[in-house]
Design an enzyme around this catalytic site. Structure first.
Site, short mmCIF file in Angstrom:
data_model
loop_
_atom_site.label_atom_id
_atom_site.label_comp_id
_atom_site.label_asym_id
_atom_site.label_seq_id
_atom_site.Cartn_x
_atom_site.Cartn_y
_atom_site.Cartn_z
N GLY A 180 0.87 -1.18 0.00
CA GLY A 180 0.00 0.00 0.00
C GLY A 180 0.90 1.23 0.00
O GLY A 180 1.84 1.32 0.81
N ASP A 214 -1.35 4.72 -6.49
CA ASP A 214 0.08 4.61 -6.22
C ASP A 214 0.86 5.79 -6.77
O ASP A 214 1.96 6.10 -6.32
CB ASP A 214 0.64 3.30 -6.77
CG ASP A 214 0.18 2.15 -5.90
OD1 ASP A 214 -0.98 1.72 -6.05
OD2 ASP A 214 0.96 1.73 -5.02
O1 MRU Z 1 0.69 -4.06 -4.49
P1 MRU Z 1 0.05 -3.28 -3.40
O2 MRU Z 1 -0.82 -4.10 -2.51
O3 MRU Z 1 1.06 -2.43 -2.65
O4 MRU Z 1 -0.91 -2.26 -4.17
C1 MRU Z 1 -1.66 -1.35 -3.41
C2 MRU Z 1 -2.56 -0.50 -4.21
O5 MRU Z 1 -2.61 -0.56 -5.42
C3 MRU Z 1 -3.38 0.50 -3.46
O6 MRU Z 1 -4.59 0.74 -4.10
C4 MRU Z 1 -2.59 1.82 -3.38
O7 MRU Z 1 -1.29 1.60 -2.95
C5 MRU Z 1 -3.24 2.78 -2.48
S1 MRU Z 1 -3.17 2.25 -0.78
C6 MRU Z 1 -3.86 3.47 0.16
#
Ligand code: MRU
Length: 350
Positions: A56, A242
């Site tokens: 996240g 992200d």
């Molecule tokens: O691969 P991840 O689990 O780190 O991906 C997370 C996401 O795509 C979330 O939607 C994003 O980081 C926002 S978290 C508040």
């Protein structure tokens, strides 16, 4: 409208600083094991980010900031300016741990920026900055939660993707913060979460986190999203990000783009919720974002067992880009941008 009792709907914490070490809730083994890993070096933190112990975008940034505090323990320097040089390998390694979430570079830049002026108290200054990054994130999430929920009519149904909750942030969450606030205020009637193949952040994390906080949510297969929209049960797709580019194009978990396309077809609105630490005004558009590709084994195996015939090849990009034209609202702690484009982004983020 009910007011939001922020603590009532927000109990899970993925990152704990003990004063000696960084404890990360191991998100690889949730929901059936609640196990905090004790990390004492920046290398261990970088590995934990790479291996998705913590994930996240905001949580990655906060963890990296604490990684710098741990790196500081292992070096000898009289001033912040001297420490900056010694800490360069730590900054580089942490920055490389995952490519797509800009919060990582943002947090490391903040940590770097305190050093030149810090003098002899540079270790204290670094620790204070890491604390500030986490505290500001929680405050931003609470503000975004209320601002995002305000866009919804009473009785709304929402679909979310991946995990954007307390597990992905300092607490409360981004898109999940809007959902928490919307439920608390009585605006949201139904919450659906996509399972988010292949890593199953939705199935393993989001519905568990909401269950912990007493919020009823219904899990759907990712492939059921368009059908769900067609039934009229959801009025908003609410997701995190992200990286949000200067023109509003947004990178988020793989599958977000196809949700946005389906949403537009069905007259469902799309809300992207992210703090200003996710906004990257240096990147003009989504085409320029590096999309992380992970081990194809994430697709070829389930719970450690191979589920696909030997010899089959898989491609595993884990983010995609939603063009700004498919986004109805970007919600940040600095304000809400409706129908985002470069001009509106620049008016809020210089
Ligand atoms: O691969 P991840 O689990 O780190 O991906 C997370 C996401 O795509 C979330 O939607 C994003 O980081 C926002 S978290 C508040």
């Amino acid at each position: 409208m009910n007011t939001v009792d922020f603590d009532r709907y927000d109990r899970v914490r993925p990152i704990r600083w003990t004063g000696e070490s960084l404890e990360l809730l191991d998100q690889r083994v949730l929901p059936f094991e609640t196990f905090y890993r004790d990390l004492r070096s920046y290398e261990a933190v970088a590995d934990a980010i790479r291996d998705l112990v913590v994930r996240g975008a905001p949580a990655i940034g906060i963890s990296a900031a604490w990684g710098v505090v741990l790196a500081a323990r292992a070096i000898d320097a009289a001033t912040g300016a001297e420490a900056l040089e010694h800490l360069q390998p730590a900054f580089d390694r942490l920055n490389r741990s995952r490519p797509t979430a800009v919060n990582l570079a943002w947090a490391l830049n903040r940590m770097r920026a305190v050093l030149p002026q810090a003098g002899a108290n540079w270790r204290t200054a670094l620790e204070a900055e890491a604390h500030a990054i986490a505290t500001e994130d929680l405050a931003a999430n609470r503000a975004m939660g209320v601002a995002g929920a305000a866009l919804m009519d009473v009785g709304s149904g929402v679909l979310t993707h991946c995990n954007t909750g307390s597990l992905a942030t300092a607490g409360f969450g981004t898109a999940l913060g809007v959902i928490r606030a919307g439920v608390a205020e009585g605006r949201i009637q139904q919450v659906f979460a996509g399972e988010t193949r292949p890593w199953n952040q939705g199935a393993r994390l989001t519905v568990w986190e909401l269950q912990e906080d007493g919020i009823h949510a219904t899990l759907i297969a990712d492939a059921a999203a368009a059908h769900l929209m067609k039934t009229g049960q959801v009025q908003w797709v609410v997701v995190g990000a992200d990286r949000i580019c200067a023109n509003g194009d947004t990178a988020n978990k793989i599958g977000t783009y196809q949700l946005a396309i389906s949403a537009r077809h069905h007259g469902v609105k799309v809300m992207v919720v992210a703090p200003s630490s996710t906004v990257d005004m240096q990147t003009a558009s989504g085409d320029l974002i590096e999309i992380e590709e992970r081990d194809p084994r994430e697709l070829l195996h389930a719970v450690g067992q191979r589920t696909v015939a030997e010899g089959v090849v898989a491609w595993n990009p884990v983010f995609d880009v939603t063009p700004h034209a498919l986004i109805d609202a970007i919600v940040t702690e600095r304000g809400v941008i409706l129908e985002p484009d470069e001009k509106k982004m620049r008016a809020t983020f210089k």
